[in-house]
Design a protein around this motif. Structure first.
Motif, PDB file in Angstrom:
ATOM      1  N   ASP A  73       0.830  -1.210   0.000  1.00 47.81           N
ATOM      2  CA  ASP A  73       0.000   0.000   0.000  1.00 47.81           C
ATOM      3  C   ASP A  73       0.866   1.262   0.000  1.00 47.81           C
ATOM      4  O   ASP A  73       0.484   2.291  -0.562  1.00 47.81           O
ATOM      5  CB  ASP A  73      -0.968   0.004   1.181  1.00 47.81           C
ATOM      6  CG  ASP A  73      -0.310  -0.361   2.489  1.00 47.81           C
ATOM      7  OD1 ASP A  73       0.200  -1.495   2.598  1.00 47.81           O
ATOM      8  OD2 ASP A  73      -0.286   0.488   3.410  1.00 47.81           O
ATOM      9  N   ALA A  76       1.803   1.756  -3.504  1.00 49.05           N
ATOM     10  CA  ALA A  76       0.664   2.309  -4.247  1.00 49.05           C
ATOM     11  C   ALA A  76       0.558   3.821  -3.999  1.00 49.05           C
ATOM     12  O   ALA A  76       0.318   4.592  -4.928  1.00 49.05           O
ATOM     13  CB  ALA A  76      -0.627   1.611  -3.827  1.00 49.05           C
ATOM     14  N   PHE A  84      -3.625  -6.088 -12.981  1.00 51.80           N
ATOM     15  CA  PHE A  84      -3.425  -7.517 -12.750  1.00 51.80           C
ATOM     16  C   PHE A  84      -3.741  -8.353 -13.984  1.00 51.80           C
ATOM     17  O   PHE A  84      -4.692  -8.065 -14.719  1.00 51.80           O
ATOM     18  CB  PHE A  84      -4.298  -8.001 -11.583  1.00 51.80           C
ATOM     19  CG  PHE A  84      -3.756  -7.644 -10.226  1.00 51.80           C
ATOM     20  CD1 PHE A  84      -3.729  -6.319  -9.800  1.00 51.80           C
ATOM     21  CD2 PHE A  84      -3.269  -8.625  -9.369  1.00 51.80           C
ATOM     22  CE1 PHE A  84      -3.237  -5.978  -8.553  1.00 51.80           C
ATOM     23  CE2 PHE A  84      -2.769  -8.291  -8.118  1.00 51.80           C
ATOM     24  CZ  PHE A  84      -2.752  -6.971  -7.703  1.00 51.80           C
ATOM     25  N   ALA A 105      -7.421   6.377   0.513  1.00 54.12           N
ATOM     26  CA  ALA A 105      -6.317   5.821   1.315  1.00 54.12           C
ATOM     27  C   ALA A 105      -4.984   6.297   0.738  1.00 54.12           C
ATOM     28  O   ALA A 105      -4.079   6.710   1.478  1.00 54.12           O
ATOM     29  CB  ALA A 105      -6.392   4.292   1.316  1.00 54.12           C
ATOM     30  N   GLN A 106      -4.871   6.267  -0.582  1.00 52.97           N
ATOM     31  CA  GLN A 106      -3.633   6.739  -1.224  1.00 52.97           C
ATOM     32  C   GLN A 106      -3.433   8.231  -0.956  1.00 52.97           C
ATOM     33  O   GLN A 106      -2.340   8.673  -0.624  1.00 52.97           O
ATOM     34  CB  GLN A 106      -3.697   6.510  -2.734  1.00 52.97           C
ATOM     35  CG  GLN A 106      -3.628   5.057  -3.134  1.00 52.97           C
ATOM     36  CD  GLN A 106      -3.420   4.902  -4.650  1.00 52.97           C
ATOM     37  OE1 GLN A 106      -2.950   5.804  -5.316  1.00 52.97           O
ATOM     38  NE2 GLN A 106      -3.783   3.749  -5.178  1.00 52.97           N
TER      39      GLN A 106
ATOM     40  N   TYR B 364      -4.427  -7.744  -3.606  1.00 52.59           N
ATOM     41  CA  TYR B 364      -5.075  -6.864  -4.583  1.00 52.59           C
ATOM     42  C   TYR B 364      -5.477  -5.539  -3.915  1.00 52.59           C
ATOM     43  O   TYR B 364      -5.178  -4.455  -4.426  1.00 52.59           O
ATOM     44  CB  TYR B 364      -6.313  -7.559  -5.167  1.00 52.59           C
ATOM     45  CG  TYR B 364      -6.920  -6.813  -6.326  1.00 52.59           C
ATOM     46  CD1 TYR B 364      -6.540  -7.093  -7.629  1.00 52.59           C
ATOM     47  CD2 TYR B 364      -7.855  -5.806  -6.123  1.00 52.59           C
ATOM     48  CE1 TYR B 364      -7.080  -6.401  -8.709  1.00 52.59           C
ATOM     49  CE2 TYR B 364      -8.401  -5.100  -7.182  1.00 52.59           C
ATOM     50  CZ  TYR B 364      -8.008  -5.400  -8.469  1.00 52.59           C
ATOM     51  OH  TYR B 364      -8.535  -4.698  -9.524  1.00 52.59           O
ATOM     52  N   LEU B 365      -6.127  -5.656  -2.777  1.00 50.66           N
ATOM     53  CA  LEU B 365      -6.604  -4.448  -2.096  1.00 50.66           C
ATOM     54  C   LEU B 365      -5.443  -3.572  -1.636  1.00 50.66           C
ATOM     55  O   LEU B 365      -5.492  -2.345  -1.701  1.00 50.66           O
ATOM     56  CB  LEU B 365      -7.488  -4.818  -0.896  1.00 50.66           C
ATOM     57  CG  LEU B 365      -8.766  -5.588  -1.230  1.00 50.66           C
ATOM     58  CD1 LEU B 365      -9.535  -5.921   0.037  1.00 50.66           C
ATOM     59  CD2 LEU B 365      -9.663  -4.777  -2.164  1.00 50.66           C
ATOM     60  N   ARG B 366      -4.382  -4.217  -1.185  1.00 50.45           N
ATOM     61  CA  ARG B 366      -3.227  -3.448  -0.703  1.00 50.45           C
ATOM     62  C   ARG B 366      -2.516  -2.782  -1.874  1.00 50.45           C
ATOM     63  O   ARG B 366      -2.019  -1.669  -1.760  1.00 50.45           O
ATOM     64  CB  ARG B 366      -2.273  -4.348   0.092  1.00 50.45           C
ATOM     65  CG  ARG B 366      -2.957  -4.873   1.361  1.00 50.45           C
ATOM     66  CD  ARG B 366      -1.967  -5.418   2.344  1.00 50.45           C
ATOM     67  NE  ARG B 366      -1.135  -4.355   2.879  1.00 50.45           N
ATOM     68  CZ  ARG B 366      -0.048  -4.560   3.607  1.00 50.45           C
ATOM     69  NH1 ARG B 366       0.336  -5.787   3.868  1.00 50.45           N
ATOM     70  NH2 ARG B 366       0.648  -3.551   4.071  1.00 50.45           N
ATOM     71  N   GLN B 367      -2.493  -3.447  -3.035  1.00 49.61           N
ATOM     72  CA  GLN B 367      -1.887  -2.810  -4.203  1.00 49.61           C
ATOM     73  C   GLN B 367      -2.668  -1.558  -4.580  1.00 49.61           C
ATOM     74  O   GLN B 367      -2.140  -0.610  -5.138  1.00 49.61           O
ATOM     75  CB  GLN B 367      -1.855  -3.793  -5.390  1.00 49.61           C
ATOM     76  CG  GLN B 367      -0.792  -3.477  -6.447  1.00 49.61           C
ATOM     77  CD  GLN B 367      -0.890  -2.092  -7.080  1.00 49.61           C
ATOM     78  OE1 GLN B 367      -1.915  -1.727  -7.623  1.00 49.61           O
ATOM     79  NE2 GLN B 367       0.189  -1.316  -6.981  1.00 49.61           N
ATOM     80  N   ARG B 368      -3.946  -1.543  -4.238  1.00 41.42           N
ATOM     81  CA  ARG B 368      -4.759  -0.371  -4.571  1.00 41.42           C
ATOM     82  C   ARG B 368      -4.652   0.726  -3.516  1.00 41.42           C
ATOM     83  O   ARG B 368      -5.285   1.763  -3.646  1.00 41.42           O
ATOM     84  CB  ARG B 368      -6.218  -0.788  -4.764  1.00 41.42           C
ATOM     85  CG  ARG B 368      -6.435  -1.713  -5.963  1.00 41.42           C
ATOM     86  CD  ARG B 368      -5.991  -1.067  -7.268  1.00 41.42           C
ATOM     87  NE  ARG B 368      -6.310  -1.885  -8.434  1.00 41.42           N
ATOM     88  CZ  ARG B 368      -5.410  -2.459  -9.215  1.00 41.42           C
ATOM     89  NH1 ARG B 368      -4.122  -2.329  -8.962  1.00 41.42           N
ATOM     90  NH2 ARG B 368      -5.773  -3.174 -10.258  1.00 41.42           N
ATOM     91  N   GLY B 369      -3.911   0.446  -2.447  1.00 43.54           N
ATOM     92  CA  GLY B 369      -3.648   1.517  -1.482  1.00 43.54           C
ATOM     93  C   GLY B 369      -4.192   1.303  -0.081  1.00 43.54           C
ATOM     94  O   GLY B 369      -3.948   2.106   0.812  1.00 43.54           O
ATOM     95  N   LEU B 370      -4.952   0.210   0.130  1.00 43.52           N
ATOM     96  CA  LEU B 370      -5.474  -0.020   1.483  1.00 43.52           C
ATOM     97  C   LEU B 370      -4.379  -0.645   2.348  1.00 43.52           C
ATOM     98  O   LEU B 370      -3.682  -1.567   1.895  1.00 43.52           O
ATOM     99  CB  LEU B 370      -6.672  -0.975   1.430  1.00 43.52           C
ATOM    100  CG  LEU B 370      -8.031  -0.327   1.169  1.00 43.52           C
ATOM    101  CD1 LEU B 370      -8.130   0.170  -0.264  1.00 43.52           C
ATOM    102  CD2 LEU B 370      -9.142  -1.320   1.426  1.00 43.52           C
ATOM    103  N   ASP B 371      -4.240  -0.163   3.561  1.00 41.94           N
ATOM    104  CA  ASP B 371      -3.235  -0.778   4.430  1.00 41.94           C
ATOM    105  C   ASP B 371      -3.755  -2.140   4.917  1.00 41.94           C
ATOM    106  O   ASP B 371      -4.901  -2.506   4.637  1.00 41.94           O
ATOM    107  CB  ASP B 371      -2.830   0.144   5.591  1.00 41.94           C
ATOM    108  CG  ASP B 371      -3.985   0.461   6.524  1.00 41.94           C
ATOM    109  OD1 ASP B 371      -4.997  -0.257   6.483  1.00 41.94           O
ATOM    110  OD2 ASP B 371      -3.867   1.430   7.297  1.00 41.94           O
TER     111      ASP B 371
END
Lengths: 248, 411
Positions: A73, A76, A84, A105-106, B364-371
């Protein structure tokens, strides 16, 4: 921009990347082509931070920041996006809620203001139209019941929403028809600018007809065995990968 | 040779015996019920249906004391925003609204305590019958739709074992929403609820258990369904030392329709057991049941569901699904789905799964920015979401959703 130096990565004890070096400067689109099992997905997952991939040596930096010591994260939030190869269905997670949560979040991690609900809605509708997903699709649980092509469109929707600084597209073209390939090309070309970089991983030249790469690299046996211009993709299409597999 | 009983009586057993002996007024039915309880004892894991919820073991830890005060002050309910008709049962003391009829609901305190034949061999229900002093009763008049939800707050704050009962009736073609909340940090709380849903009536029942970790709770709800009656039940429990909520439904007539959904969110050593028995006798009844259990640490999620379809219950349409999500190696899920079918023209099915969070989805979710916390919370929320989203009442759904969010903060 993205610099990879002598990267060694093992999966389940077997070394898949065996000293990969690659430099994608800002403003450029680089393509990585290679046969099955050459390490393409290992590369994309390692850059994105998947923990099953054991980095045994080397460095990966994005604008000088060492990505390897960051959580997925955090990478990201630095602007790294991975499209993907096999996007997931996540039942129970509403698409728009998820994309907005992820965007915020980002933004929060970067110390930026959150996007308002109204701005988000306007933008997601506009971008969904561009990638060819209708309103009903983005109101559904994330990717649930989507075809392979629709899932790739959802990846492109997120890429246009997040406007990443560096995007890795892992076989985005697989399973896409001509219209969808063109859409992917349009999305990438729209996002191309001097501050942004792309790494396009593919088996085939066809996507590169729509996204003209600044450089093409051949990945075989876990390392880059040949680099060249866009014409290298055409050459590979004619002669295949065999020569490189033997060389590796 | 001296004969030592295999199971020595616990402090609670002795306390209960003394409590019963001290009663100045007990009916014959109560005396018989207490005798039954003494004979059966608290069910242990060798008793059918109690394998995973050993009341005998857990109640041995209960140290009863006479610590009830007259303090009736309680914090506002989490449901206060829904402007409910609120009934408080504070350590067994029933506090009713000032008027005895509101919005077509008639309230009262009943002297007699209920028994029913299918509770004969149920030791905990028998104990409740023996020791409950007063019951709370209400009925909704024929054809009346009650807009405001009726909120029954079961509040238990001390070490004194508490026994309560509710007798309720929704008359023909009436509509009512009943919320029951189990609150406080007490020791032992037992409640019986008899609910009659008459012909064409529609009853929603919502049950929220958000109480102390040491609480032993037993809830027994018997529902009698009329012709064309509809019943919608959703329960959410964060457990306790042992919390078991039983729902026993009977469709004696045709065309009844129910949804019985539940979710458990368990941490520490908390334990929740949702046990249901649905007996189909009339033709053409429809039952849907969905359970979602989430356990972390050493949490224990128990689900036992049984659909009985008798020979007369042709055209029954009944489906049961139970899914568990285990967040640690030491968390537990035990599911026992059962179908017992004697009719030949029915559609019945059950399914049960258990598993961990999906690593691919987390990445997947973490790649999108969620910790990590955000990604886990999103997936857990989505898992229980199916139960919460099914709640018909907007206000209740929001309170349940907030309960889930609060639990997720600590995951």
């Amino acid at each position: 921009m993205l610099k990879i130096e002598d990267l060694h990565v093992a999966v389940g004890g077997a070394e898949i990347l065996t000293g990969l070096t690659l430099d994608v400067p800002a403003g450029e689109v680089h393509a990585i082509m290679g046969p099955n099992g050459s390490g393409k997905s290992t590369l994309s997952h390692t850059i994105a931070g998947r923990d099953a991939y054991e980095v045994r040596g080397g460095r990966v930096t994005l604008d000088g920041d060492n990505l390897l010591e960051l959580d997925p994260d955090e990478r990201a939030a630095k602007g790294l996006f991975l499209s993907f190869q096999h996007p997931l269905e996540i039942p129970g997670v509403q698409t728009m809620t998820f994309i907005r949560t992820a965007m915020n979040a980002q933004r929060k991690a970067r110390g930026e203001e959150e996007i308002s609900a109204a701005d988000f809605l306007k933008r997601v509708r506009e971008k969904a139209k561009i990638v060819g997903l209708d309103d009903a699709k983005i109101k559904r649980p994330f990717n649930v019941g989507f075809s392979g092509g629709e899932k790739k469109r959802m990846e492109m929707l997120q890429m246009t929403m997040f406007e990443p600084r560096f995007a890795i597209m892992d076989e985005t073209d697989s399973g896409l028809d001509i219209d969808a390939l063109k859409m992917v090309g349009d999305v990438v070309n729209e996002l191309r600018d001097p501050s942004r970089g792309f790494l396009v991983i593919t088996h085939y030249q066809r996507l590169l007809d729509y996204i003209k790469p600044d450089a093409v690299h051949v990945l075989a046996g876990g390392k880059i065995v040949k680099s060249g211009g866009a014409e290298l993709a055409a050459e590979l299409e004619r002669s295949g990968y065999d020569q490189f597999i033997e060389a590796a | 040779m001296s004969s030592t009983p295999l199971i020595t009586p616990s402090t609670l057993d002795a306390g209960l015996k003394a409590a019963f002996a001290a009663r100045s007024k007990t009916s014959e039915a109560q005396a018989a019920a207490f005798e039954r309880f003494e004979k059966l004892g608290f069910p242990n894991r060798r008793v059918e249906g109690w394998k995973w919820s050993d009341f005998n073991a857990v109640t041995r830890r209960v140290q009863p004391a006479n610590d009830i005060t007259n303090d009736n002050t309680v914090a506002p309910s989490v449901f206060a925003g829904l402007n409910p008709l609120e009934i408080q049962i504070i350590n067994g003391r029933i506090i009713l609204p000032e008027s005895d009829t509101i919005d077509g609901i008639e309230f009262g305190i009943l002297d007699s305590v209920g028994t029913s034949p299918h509770m004969e061999d149920h030791a905990i229900a028998a104990l409740n019958v023996a020791l409950t002093r007063k019951a709370f009763g209400f009925s909704v008049a024929e054809g009346v739709s009650v807009e405001r939800p009726l909120l029954i707050r079961h509040i238990n704050t001390g070490s004194t074992p508490i026994f309560t009962q509710t007798m309720a009736r929704a008359e023909a073609n009436s509509r009512v929403k009943i919320i029951e909340s189990f609150e406080g940090a007490g020791a032992y709380y037992s409640t019986l609820f008899h609910l009659g849903v008459r012909d064409g009536a529609h009853v929603e029942r919502y049950l929220l258990q958000d109480a102390g970790a040491e609480m032993v709770t037993h809830g027994f709800c018997g529902v009698m369904m009329g012709r064309d009656a509809q019943f919608r039940q959703t329960s959410l429990s964060t457990g306790g030392a042992l919390c078991r909520h039983e729902t026993h439904m009977l469709y004696p007539g045709p065309d009844g329709d129910s949804n019985i959904n539940s979710a458990s969110l368990l941490s520490g050593e908390r334990h929740t057991d949702f046990t249901t028995i649905v007996a189909h006798q009339g033709e053409g009844c429809k039952t849907r049941q969905l359970h979602k259990g989430v356990a972390r640490d050493r949490g224990r999620n128990i689900f036992q569901g049984k659909f009985l379809v008798e020979r007369t219950a042709q055209k029954t349409d009944a489906k049961m699904t139970a899914n568990a999500l285990l967040l640690s190696d030491t968390a537990e899920a035990n599911h026992k789905p059962e179908l017992e079918i004697y009719a030949d023209d029915v559609e019945c099915a059950h399914g049960s799964t258990s598993g961990a969070l999906d690593d691919d989805a987390l990445f997947y979710l973490r790649q999108r920015g969620l910790d990590e916390h955000g990604a886990r919370a999103l997936l857990i929320d989505a898992f229980v979401g199916e139960v919460i989203d099914g709640i018909g009442d907007d206000g209740v759904r929001e309170v349940f959703r907030a309960g889930v969010a609060q639990w997720l903060e600590a995951v």
